[in-house]
Design an enzyme around this catalytic site. Structure first.
Site, PDB file in Angstrom:
ATOM      1  N   GLU A 186       0.660  -1.374  -0.461  1.00  0.00           N
ATOM      2  CA  GLU A 186       0.434   0.239   0.179  1.00  0.00           C
ATOM      3  C   GLU A 186       0.636   1.336   0.019  1.00  0.00           C
ATOM      4  O   GLU A 186       0.292   2.362  -0.191  1.00  0.00           O
ATOM      5  CB  GLU A 186      -0.727   0.209   1.453  1.00  0.00           C
ATOM      6  CG  GLU A 186      -2.009  -0.465   1.144  1.00  0.00           C
ATOM      7  CD  GLU A 186      -1.264  -2.227   1.149  1.00  0.00           C
ATOM      8  OE1 GLU A 186      -0.782  -2.424   1.540  1.00  0.00           O
ATOM      9  OE2 GLU A 186      -2.164  -3.049   0.689  1.00  0.00           O
ATOM     10  N   HIS A 207     -10.773  -5.962   8.175  1.00  0.00           N
ATOM     11  CA  HIS A 207     -11.542  -5.618   6.385  1.00  0.00           C
ATOM     12  C   HIS A 207     -12.987  -5.363   6.515  1.00  0.00           C
ATOM     13  O   HIS A 207     -13.585  -5.207   5.476  1.00  0.00           O
ATOM     14  CB  HIS A 207     -11.997  -7.161   5.880  1.00  0.00           C
ATOM     15  CG  HIS A 207      -9.960  -7.718   5.766  1.00  0.00           C
ATOM     16  ND1 HIS A 207      -9.331  -8.894   6.982  1.00  0.00           N
ATOM     17  CD2 HIS A 207      -9.218  -7.730   4.510  1.00  0.00           C
ATOM     18  CE1 HIS A 207      -8.446  -8.647   6.470  1.00  0.00           C
ATOM     19  NE2 HIS A 207      -7.811  -8.996   4.833  1.00  0.00           N
TER      20      HIS A 207
END
Lengths: 323, 441
Positions: A60, A129
Site C-alpha cells: 500500500e 477488513h
C-alpha cells in the site's frame, strides 16, 4: 435513464475520465487483468492497456506513494486500496506528503490524486477488513473526503474527485456495489461539499452517510406510517462538509439524528452535531441522537456482525426517543 | 411512604422564597391539612399545609432560610419510617445534617438547590421571544421536558385569556399566573376583584366575614400594593423634601388670558397642573439627573421626561404617565393629561400607561394643604408635591402686597443627587411658574 449498479457507475466514471484526459491512470493491487478485488476496474485494462491500468505488488505504501509522486509530477492517478483498513501502511505517504505538499510548497505543487477505498461491514470479513474510517480523513487539512451512497452520486462524485487538484479520499461501501439506481450514460459532476436532501420531511432531520442513507430512507418510510415526517440529508462528502444544508434542515425540523456505520465515539457524527450546535442550537427542540456502531472492532461472527451494524430499526428507535 | 414538601410557586415571577417560620419542630407529629410552615416572597406571605399526616422527619431548609421554587423543604414520613433524605446538588450532604443532631432543634442552614426547568433550546428561544416563564409551562416531552409545541400552546392559551387592563397590571405586579384565575366579570373576564381573591384569599375571606361588623378593613388588593410600594420606597431610599412658596399671581393671569383667548372652544381647558407639567418637563431636560431612575447599583438616565400624574381613586392612588412631556406644548399636555386621568377613573388604563415614569407630580391643590412630604415612586429620583393656591400678604420692594401663593414640595433621593442641584432644579421650576413666559425660551 439506464439502471446501473453503484459498481458500474464507478467503472463508467473512470472510463469516461480516462477517455477524456490521457493523464488519468489507475494504480492498485489486481486492478488490471483481474479487474479489481471487487471488480470495480473490470474492462479498463483491456481498453486502456497496462501503461494506464497498473498492477502493483502487495504494498500500500508503494501504491499511495506512487500516486502522490505522479500526481505532483502532473498526472492524475486513481489509486485503489483493496480495503480502507490497509491505509495504515500508507499513512505517511497520504497525510504527511500528499496532504501537505500544496501548502508546504507555497501553492506551487498540486496533488491531483484520487484514492478509492472500499469500507464497511457486512461481508463477514472480520475486524481488519470491515471498518469505516472516514473520521480519520476528515481530520487532515489538505485532503477531501467523498462518501457516496447511490450509483448516481458515485459517478458524479468520482468524476469530480478525478478532476480535483487536491487529494481526494473516495470511500465506497462494499455492500453498496450491487445497489442499482438510475445513472445517465454521459459524463456529469457532483461538486464535493454539496449535500443532497434524499427525502424531504418536516419533523426530524436524519443526516446519514454511505450505506446508512438507505437505512435512513427505510426508517423514514416506517416512521411515515406513524405520522412522523423524516427529512434525510446525505452530505455526500464529509470534507468539505455542507453544514449549511444540514443547518437549514434542522432549522426546519428542529430535531437531529445522525446515522453512520463508523463507531459513534469521535465519529463523523460528532463533527456534524458540533456544527449544528454552533450554528442552530436554539432551533433544536430535542436532544440530538447518534445512530452508530458500538465502540468495538467489527465482529467476525455473522450474527454479531449483524448486531454491530446499525440499521433502520436503530434509526426508528432514535427518532421515537426524541418525542 | 414519605412525602417531600417543596417550595411552592406563589406567582409568575417567583424564583425563590423564604421560609419565614416552621409551625412544627423536626420530629413532631403533623396532621394532613395542618399549617406546617409560612413562606414569604418579596410580595406575599403564604402558609403551607401538611400534604400528609405523619412525622416531620426532617426540615431541610430552616426558618429564615431561602430556597428556590420547587426545592425540597422538608420530609414527612410515616411513624417509624426512615426515608432517604434527598442528596440534591447544592445541598449539604445528608450525613452532615444527621451529625448536627448534637444541637437538637437547630438544623444547619443549607443552600437551596436551584430548580432546573427541563426545556429544549428551541423551547427556550421561543419562551424568550414571548417573554414566558418556563417554570409555568407543562412539558409534554420525554421526562416532562418542555418542547417548542408546549411553549406555543401556552402562548396561545395565555393570549386568549380575557382580563381587564387593571387586573393584568395587578396580576403582573404580584407575579401571578393569569391562567390560574377564574374570571367573574362580563363574559368570564378576569377583573381586579378576581386577582385580589387569589392573591389575598384570607383577606378576602376575612373581608366577607368582617363585612357584618365593619370593624376590620383588611389590607388587600390595590391598598396592599400601595402599602408595599410606599414602605419599600421609604425604606430603600434616602429621601428628603425641599419646600418653597411660589407667587402664582402672574401665572393665574396667564391662565386667565389663555382661557379667554380660547373661550369659544369648550374642549380647550388648561389648569395650573398642566403648567406645572410643562415647567417640570422643561426643567428636567436641564437637570437630567432628576430625570433618572435607580436600578440596583446603577443610575439610569432617561432622555424622555415621562411625567407621572398622581390620580386619586376611591380604592387608592394610581399614577398614569404622560410620555415625552418635554416634547409637548401646553395644549397637548392639558388634553392628554385629561385623557389619562379619565382612563384612570374609568379603570381602563393599559399596563403601559402606568409604567415607565421618570418623575411624578402629586397635587393636593384642592385641599387646605400648603406643603407636605411626598413619597418617591419606587426607583424614581424626584417627586413634586403641589399645594393649594391661597392669597397671602407678601413683601415686595418693602411693601406688603396681597398675592396668590402656592406651596411646592420637592422630594428627591439623596443617594442619586445632592441638595444643591436639587435646590437648583426647584429654583428653575419656581422661576418658570412665577414667570410662565420664561418657558418660551
Amino acid at each position: 435513464m439506464a439502471k446501473k449498479t453503484y459498481l458500474q457507475a464507478l467503472n463508467e466514471a473512470m472510463r469516461l475520465e480516462m477517455e477524456r484526459d490521457a493523464d488519468v491512470f489507475i494504480i492498485g493491487e489486481d486492478v488490471g487483468k483481474f479487474g479489481g478485488c471487487f471488480g470495480v476496474t473490470q474492462g479498463l485494462f483491456d481498453k486502456f492497456g497496462s501503461e494506464r491500468v497498473i498492477d502493483t505488488p502487495i504494498t500500500e505504501s508503494a501504491i499511495v506513494g506512487a500516486a502522490v509522486g505522479s500526481a505532483v509530477s502532473g498526472l492524475r492517478p486513481v489509486a485503489e486500496l483493496m480495503f480502507v483498513d490497509f491505509i495504515g501502511c500508507a499513512l505517511d505517504q497520504l497525510f504527511n506528503q500528499g496532504a501537505k505538499m500544496r501548502y508546504m510548497f507555497g501553492g506551487k505543487a498540486k496533488v491531483p490524486m484520487t484514492l478509492r477505498m472500499p469500507q464497511g461491514a457486512g461481508v463477514c470479513a472480520a475486524a481488519q477488513h470491515s471498518q469505516s474510517l472516514e473520521a480519520w480523513f476528515m481530520h487532515i487539512p489538505g485532503i477531501k473526503v467523498a462518501i457516496p451512497s447511490t450509483p448516481y452520486d458515485a459517478k458524479g462524485l468520482l468524476i469530480s474527485a478525478i478532476r480535483e487538484d487536491n487529494p481526494v479520499i473516495f470511500l465506497e461501501h462494499k455492500m453498496l456495489y450491487g445497489v442499482e439506481g438510475e445513472v445517465p450514460d454521459e459524463s456529469y459532476t457532483i461538486p464535493l461539499g454539496k449535500a443532497d436532501v434524499k427525502r424531504e420531511g418536516a419533523d426530524v432531520t436524519v443526516v446519514a452517510t454511505s450505506r446508512m442513507v438507505h437505512s435512513a430512507l427505510e426508517a423514514a418510510e416506517t416512521l411515515a406510517a406513524s405520522g412522523i415526517s423524516v427529512e434525510v440529508v446525505d452530505p455526500r462528502s464529509l470534507q468539505p462538509l455542507d453544514s449549511d444544508t444540514i443547518v437549514e434542515s434542522v432549522k426546519k425540523t428542529h430535531a437531529l439524528v445522525v446515522a453512520h456505520e463508523a463507531v459513534g465515539f469521535a465519529g463523523p457524527g460528532a463533527e456534524i452535531i458540533a456544527q449544528v450546535a454552533e450554528k442552530a442550537l436554539d432551533y433544536l427542540d430535542a436532544p440530538v441522537k447518534r445512530v452508530a456502531a458500538p465502540f468495538c472492532p467489527v465482529p467476525f461472527s455473522p450474527p454479531l456482525e449483524q448486531a454491530f451494524i446499525p440499521g433502520a430499526d436503530a434509526i426508528v428507535a432514535a427518532v421515537k426517543s426524541l418525542r | 411512604m414519605s412525602t417531600t414538601i417543596t417550595m411552592p410557586k406563589l406567582g409568575l415571577t417567583m424564583k425563590t422564597g423564604k421560609v419565614s417560620k416552621w409551625f412544627k419542630a423536626q420530629g413532631a407529629e403533623v396532621t394532613k391539612g395542618e399549617e406546617l410552615l409560612e413562606v414569604e416572597t418579596d410580595k406575599i406571605t403564604n402558609k403551607v399545609e401538611a400534604p400528609e399526616s405523619g412525622i416531620l422527619y426532617r426540615i431541610l431548609v430552616p426558618a429564615k432560610g431561602e430556597a428556590a421554587v420547587g426545592a425540597d423543604l422538608a420530609i414527612i414520613a410515616a411513624p417509624g419510617e426512615e426515608p432517604d433524605v434527598p442528596d440534591v446538588a447544592g445541598a449539604a450532604p445528608v450525613e452532615k445534617i444527621a451529625d448536627k443532631k448534637a444541637s437538637p432543634g437547630v438544623a444547619a442552614p443549607i443552600d437551596a438547590p436551584r430548580a432546573e426547568v427541563s426545556a429544549s433550546p428551541s423551547a427556550r428561544r421561543l419562551a424568550r421571544e414571548y417573554n414566558i416563564d418556563l417554570a409555568l409551562v407543562k412539558g409534554s416531552g420525554p421526562d416532562g421536558r418542555i418542547n417548542e409545541k408546549d411553549v406555543v400552546d401556552f402562548h396561545e392559551v395565555v393570549g386568549k385569556i380575557k382580563i381587564t387592563p387593571l387586573a393584568a397590571v395587578l396580576a403582573a405586579q404580584a407575579g401571578l399566573d393569569i391562567r390560574s384565575l377564574t374570571g367573574t366579570g362580563e363574559g368570564g373576564k378576569i377583573t381586579r376583584d378576581d386577582v385580589a381573591r387569589v392573591l389575598y384569599p384570607d383577606a378576602v375571606r376575612e373581608e366577607e366575614q368582617d363585612a357584618a361588623s365593619g370593624n376590620v378593613i383588611p389590607m388587600s388588593g390595590m391598598r396592599l400594593i400601595i402599602a408595599e410600594n410606599m414602605s419599600m420606597s421609604l425604606q430603600s431610599t434616602a429621601q428628603l423634601t425641599l419646600m418653597t412658596e411660589v407667587d402664582v399671581t402672574n401665572c393665574l393671569a396667564f391662565l386667565e388670558n389663555v382661557r379667554a383667548a380660547h373661550k369659544r372652544d369648550a374642549s380647550f381647558r388648561v389648569s395650573m397642573n398642566d403648567v406645572l407639567i410643562l415647567a417640570v418637563s422643561r426643567a428636567l431636560k436641564k437637570f437630567p439627573r432628576m430625570n433618572s431612575t435607580r436600578d440596583g447599583d446603577v443610575i439610569i438616565m432617561h432622555d424622555a421626561a415621562n411625567v407621572g400624574v398622581a390620580v386619586a381613586l376611591p380604592e387608592g392612588l394610581i399614577v398614569p404617565v404622560l410620555r415625552n412631556a418635554h416634547t409637548k406644548g401646553l395644549e397637548r399636555i392639558a388634553r392628554e393629561t385629561r385623557e389619562i386621568a379619565a382612563k384612570a377613573r374609568a379603570g381602563t388604563l393599559d399596563p403601559d400607561e402606568v409604567s415607565g415614569g421618570t418623575f411624578t407630580i402629586t397635587n393636593l391643590g384642592h385641599s387646605v394643604v400648603d406643603m407636605f412630604t411626598p413619597i418617591l415612586k419606587p426607583c424614581e429620583t424626584g417627586i413634586l408635591g403641589v399645594g393649594r393656591v391661597a392669597e397671602k400678604p407678601v413683601v415686595i420692594n418693602g411693601e406688603i402686597k396681597i398675592r396668590s401663593m402656592m406651596g411646592l414640595s420637592l422630594t428627591f433621593d439623596h443617594r442619586v443627587l445632592d441638595g444643591a442641584p436639587a435646590a437648583e432644579f426647584l429654583n428653575l421650576v419656581y422661576d418658570f411658574i412665577q414667570h410662565p413666559a420664561v418657558m418660551i425660551f
